[in-house]
Design a protein around this motif. Structure first.
Motif, PDB file in Angstrom:
ATOM      1  N   ALA A 270       0.857  -1.181   0.000  1.00 52.22           N
ATOM      2  CA  ALA A 270       0.000   0.000   0.000  1.00 52.22           C
ATOM      3  C   ALA A 270       0.892   1.228   0.000  1.00 52.22           C
ATOM      4  O   ALA A 270       2.050   1.164   0.403  1.00 52.22           O
ATOM      5  CB  ALA A 270      -0.898   0.014   1.235  1.00 52.22           C
ATOM      6  N   LEU A 271       0.350   2.325  -0.496  1.00 48.73           N
ATOM      7  CA  LEU A 271       1.128   3.557  -0.483  1.00 48.73           C
ATOM      8  C   LEU A 271       0.212   4.763  -0.441  1.00 48.73           C
ATOM      9  O   LEU A 271      -0.963   4.687  -0.760  1.00 48.73           O
ATOM     10  CB  LEU A 271       2.077   3.627  -1.679  1.00 48.73           C
ATOM     11  CG  LEU A 271       1.486   3.584  -3.094  1.00 48.73           C
ATOM     12  CD1 LEU A 271       1.161   4.980  -3.575  1.00 48.73           C
ATOM     13  CD2 LEU A 271       2.498   2.956  -4.036  1.00 48.73           C
ATOM     14  N   ARG A 272       0.785   5.869  -0.017  1.00 53.53           N
ATOM     15  CA  ARG A 272       0.105   7.164  -0.016  1.00 53.53           C
ATOM     16  C   ARG A 272       0.829   8.036  -1.050  1.00 53.53           C
ATOM     17  O   ARG A 272       1.859   8.630  -0.736  1.00 53.53           O
ATOM     18  CB  ARG A 272       0.169   7.812   1.360  1.00 53.53           C
ATOM     19  CG  ARG A 272      -0.676   7.124   2.391  1.00 53.53           C
ATOM     20  CD  ARG A 272      -0.671   7.934   3.687  1.00 53.53           C
ATOM     21  NE  ARG A 272      -1.463   7.312   4.700  1.00 53.53           N
ATOM     22  CZ  ARG A 272      -2.765   7.541   4.884  1.00 53.53           C
ATOM     23  NH1 ARG A 272      -3.396   8.400   4.120  1.00 53.53           N
ATOM     24  NH2 ARG A 272      -3.422   6.926   5.845  1.00 53.53           N
ATOM     25  N   PRO A 273       0.286   8.109  -2.253  1.00 55.17           N
ATOM     26  CA  PRO A 273       0.969   8.876  -3.295  1.00 55.17           C
ATOM     27  C   PRO A 273       0.864  10.376  -3.059  1.00 55.17           C
ATOM     28  O   PRO A 273      -0.061  10.853  -2.399  1.00 55.17           O
ATOM     29  CB  PRO A 273       0.224   8.476  -4.565  1.00 55.17           C
ATOM     30  CG  PRO A 273      -1.143   8.115  -4.095  1.00 55.17           C
ATOM     31  CD  PRO A 273      -0.968   7.520  -2.721  1.00 55.17           C
ATOM     32  N   ASP A 274       1.817  11.101  -3.588  1.00 50.01           N
ATOM     33  CA  ASP A 274       1.772  12.561  -3.558  1.00 50.01           C
ATOM     34  C   ASP A 274       0.928  12.975  -4.761  1.00 50.01           C
ATOM     35  O   ASP A 274       1.453  13.256  -5.837  1.00 50.01           O
ATOM     36  CB  ASP A 274       3.197  13.139  -3.629  1.00 50.01           C
ATOM     37  CG  ASP A 274       3.188  14.656  -3.552  1.00 50.01           C
ATOM     38  OD1 ASP A 274       2.181  15.222  -3.077  1.00 50.01           O
ATOM     39  OD2 ASP A 274       4.189  15.266  -3.972  1.00 50.01           O
TER      40      ASP A 274
ATOM     41  N   GLU B  85      -5.377   9.462  -2.312  1.00 49.84           N
ATOM     42  CA  GLU B  85      -4.729   9.544  -1.005  1.00 49.84           C
ATOM     43  C   GLU B  85      -4.147   8.199  -0.579  1.00 49.84           C
ATOM     44  O   GLU B  85      -3.178   8.148   0.161  1.00 49.84           O
ATOM     45  CB  GLU B  85      -5.729  10.009   0.051  1.00 49.84           C
ATOM     46  CG  GLU B  85      -5.084  10.181   1.409  1.00 49.84           C
ATOM     47  CD  GLU B  85      -6.022  10.787   2.433  1.00 49.84           C
ATOM     48  OE1 GLU B  85      -5.939  10.384   3.593  1.00 49.84           O
ATOM     49  OE2 GLU B  85      -6.833  11.644   2.071  1.00 49.84           O
ATOM     50  N   TRP B  86      -4.741   7.112  -1.030  1.00 46.75           N
ATOM     51  CA  TRP B  86      -4.340   5.784  -0.564  1.00 46.75           C
ATOM     52  C   TRP B  86      -4.538   4.789  -1.699  1.00 46.75           C
ATOM     53  O   TRP B  86      -5.593   4.783  -2.331  1.00 46.75           O
ATOM     54  CB  TRP B  86      -5.202   5.410   0.643  1.00 46.75           C
ATOM     55  CG  TRP B  86      -5.067   4.018   1.140  1.00 46.75           C
ATOM     56  CD1 TRP B  86      -5.897   2.965   0.862  1.00 46.75           C
ATOM     57  CD2 TRP B  86      -4.079   3.510   2.028  1.00 46.75           C
ATOM     58  NE1 TRP B  86      -5.480   1.855   1.520  1.00 46.75           N
ATOM     59  CE2 TRP B  86      -4.359   2.160   2.253  1.00 46.75           C
ATOM     60  CE3 TRP B  86      -2.984   4.072   2.651  1.00 46.75           C
ATOM     61  CZ2 TRP B  86      -3.585   1.367   3.077  1.00 46.75           C
ATOM     62  CZ3 TRP B  86      -2.216   3.277   3.469  1.00 46.75           C
ATOM     63  CH2 TRP B  86      -2.510   1.952   3.684  1.00 46.75           C
ATOM     64  N   ILE B  87      -3.563   3.968  -1.941  1.00 45.54           N
ATOM     65  CA  ILE B  87      -3.671   2.891  -2.926  1.00 45.54           C
ATOM     66  C   ILE B  87      -3.215   1.614  -2.226  1.00 45.54           C
ATOM     67  O   ILE B  87      -2.156   1.595  -1.593  1.00 45.54           O
ATOM     68  CB  ILE B  87      -2.783   3.146  -4.164  1.00 45.54           C
ATOM     69  CG1 ILE B  87      -3.187   4.443  -4.858  1.00 45.54           C
ATOM     70  CG2 ILE B  87      -2.869   1.965  -5.125  1.00 45.54           C
ATOM     71  CD1 ILE B  87      -2.249   4.844  -5.981  1.00 45.54           C
ATOM     72  N   ALA B  88      -4.013   0.573  -2.319  1.00 50.57           N
ATOM     73  CA  ALA B  88      -3.647  -0.693  -1.687  1.00 50.57           C
ATOM     74  C   ALA B  88      -3.887  -1.837  -2.662  1.00 50.57           C
ATOM     75  O   ALA B  88      -4.826  -1.804  -3.449  1.00 50.57           O
ATOM     76  CB  ALA B  88      -4.458  -0.911  -0.426  1.00 50.57           C
ATOM     77  N   ARG B  89      -3.027  -2.803  -2.599  1.00 49.43           N
ATOM     78  CA  ARG B  89      -3.203  -4.042  -3.359  1.00 49.43           C
ATOM     79  C   ARG B  89      -3.917  -5.017  -2.435  1.00 49.43           C
ATOM     80  O   ARG B  89      -3.319  -5.606  -1.549  1.00 49.43           O
ATOM     81  CB  ARG B  89      -1.844  -4.551  -3.829  1.00 49.43           C
ATOM     82  CG  ARG B  89      -1.229  -3.569  -4.839  1.00 49.43           C
ATOM     83  CD  ARG B  89       0.239  -3.794  -5.137  1.00 49.43           C
ATOM     84  NE  ARG B  89       0.578  -5.153  -5.494  1.00 49.43           N
ATOM     85  CZ  ARG B  89       1.563  -5.846  -4.891  1.00 49.43           C
ATOM     86  NH1 ARG B  89       2.277  -5.299  -3.932  1.00 49.43           N
ATOM     87  NH2 ARG B  89       1.825  -7.069  -5.271  1.00 49.43           N
ATOM     88  N   GLU B  90      -5.226  -5.130  -2.611  1.00 50.93           N
ATOM     89  CA  GLU B  90      -6.114  -5.846  -1.688  1.00 50.93           C
ATOM     90  C   GLU B  90      -5.622  -7.254  -1.347  1.00 50.93           C
ATOM     91  O   GLU B  90      -5.662  -7.663  -0.201  1.00 50.93           O
ATOM     92  CB  GLU B  90      -7.527  -5.903  -2.284  1.00 50.93           C
ATOM     93  CG  GLU B  90      -8.534  -6.636  -1.461  1.00 50.93           C
ATOM     94  CD  GLU B  90      -8.896  -5.942  -0.154  1.00 50.93           C
ATOM     95  OE1 GLU B  90      -9.389  -6.636   0.746  1.00 50.93           O
ATOM     96  OE2 GLU B  90      -8.687  -4.725  -0.019  1.00 50.93           O
ATOM     97  N   HIS B  91      -5.162  -7.965  -2.326  1.00 47.47           N
ATOM     98  CA  HIS B  91      -4.781  -9.360  -2.059  1.00 47.47           C
ATOM     99  C   HIS B  91      -3.565  -9.481  -1.141  1.00 47.47           C
ATOM    100  O   HIS B  91      -3.298 -10.547  -0.602  1.00 47.47           O
ATOM    101  CB  HIS B  91      -4.530 -10.113  -3.371  1.00 47.47           C
ATOM    102  CG  HIS B  91      -3.266  -9.703  -4.057  1.00 47.47           C
ATOM    103  ND1 HIS B  91      -3.183  -8.535  -4.774  1.00 47.47           N
ATOM    104  CD2 HIS B  91      -2.046 -10.277  -4.088  1.00 47.47           C
ATOM    105  CE1 HIS B  91      -1.945  -8.424  -5.248  1.00 47.47           C
ATOM    106  NE2 HIS B  91      -1.246  -9.463  -4.843  1.00 47.47           N
ATOM    107  N   THR B  92      -2.850  -8.377  -0.927  1.00 50.14           N
ATOM    108  CA  THR B  92      -1.694  -8.456  -0.036  1.00 50.14           C
ATOM    109  C   THR B  92      -2.120  -8.550   1.426  1.00 50.14           C
ATOM    110  O   THR B  92      -1.286  -8.767   2.290  1.00 50.14           O
ATOM    111  CB  THR B  92      -0.745  -7.250  -0.218  1.00 50.14           C
ATOM    112  OG1 THR B  92      -1.450  -6.051   0.125  1.00 50.14           O
ATOM    113  CG2 THR B  92      -0.228  -7.167  -1.647  1.00 50.14           C
TER     114      THR B  92
END
Length: 139
Positions: free
Chosen positions: A114-118, A123-130
């Motif tokens: 997951a990350l919080r991009p600038d 605001e938040w991106i996550a790879r659900e299966h992780t």
């Protein structure tokens, strides 16, 4: 978000697919405890009640204990630790947001879970299966 509820409910008879619409505090002559009513016309009784719901839903259910009262803490909870929790729930605010779930044909080649991009919109991106054990395929 449901892990707490599942953990607390181990070994209990759990009803799903119903909408709880009101709560009722039973007096000592009725054995004390609580009665929960559903939109579907069902009701259940229990000596202890745990409400694991977002603050707005919690406050709506608690309001059914003191209909018409402006106080977020129903009389049945005043002076009890649950009363303070209700008062704190009344202070919770939510900011509106959009959430999107995207199903990909294959995982993206990334080393992050997951990350919080600038970014001005994201605001938040996550790879659900992780969230699942390593090696589990994307859903």
């Amino acid at each position: 978000m449901s892990a707490l509820g599942r953990t607390l409910a181990r070994g209990l008879d759990v009803q799903t697919g119903v909408t709880v619409t009101s709560l009722e505090r039973l007096d000592a002559a009725q054995g004390g405890g609580w009665r929960v009513h559903s939109r579907e016309g069902q009701s259940w009784e229990a000596p202890t009640l745990i409400l694991n719901v977002p603050a707005p839903q919690l406050l709506a259910l608690l309001a059914t204990l003191d209909p018409g009262s402006p106080d977020p803490v129903p009389a049945a909870l005043r002076g009890h630790a649950s009363g303070e929790a209700a008062r704190q729930a009344a202070q919770v605010t939510y900011d509106p947001c959009w959430a999107a779930g995207v199903i990909l044909r294959q995982d993206v080649p990334a080393h992050w879970r997951a990350l919080r991009p600038d970014h001005p919109v994201l605001e938040w991106i996550a790879r659900e299966h992780t969230k699942r054990p390593d090696g589990a395929p994307p859903p």
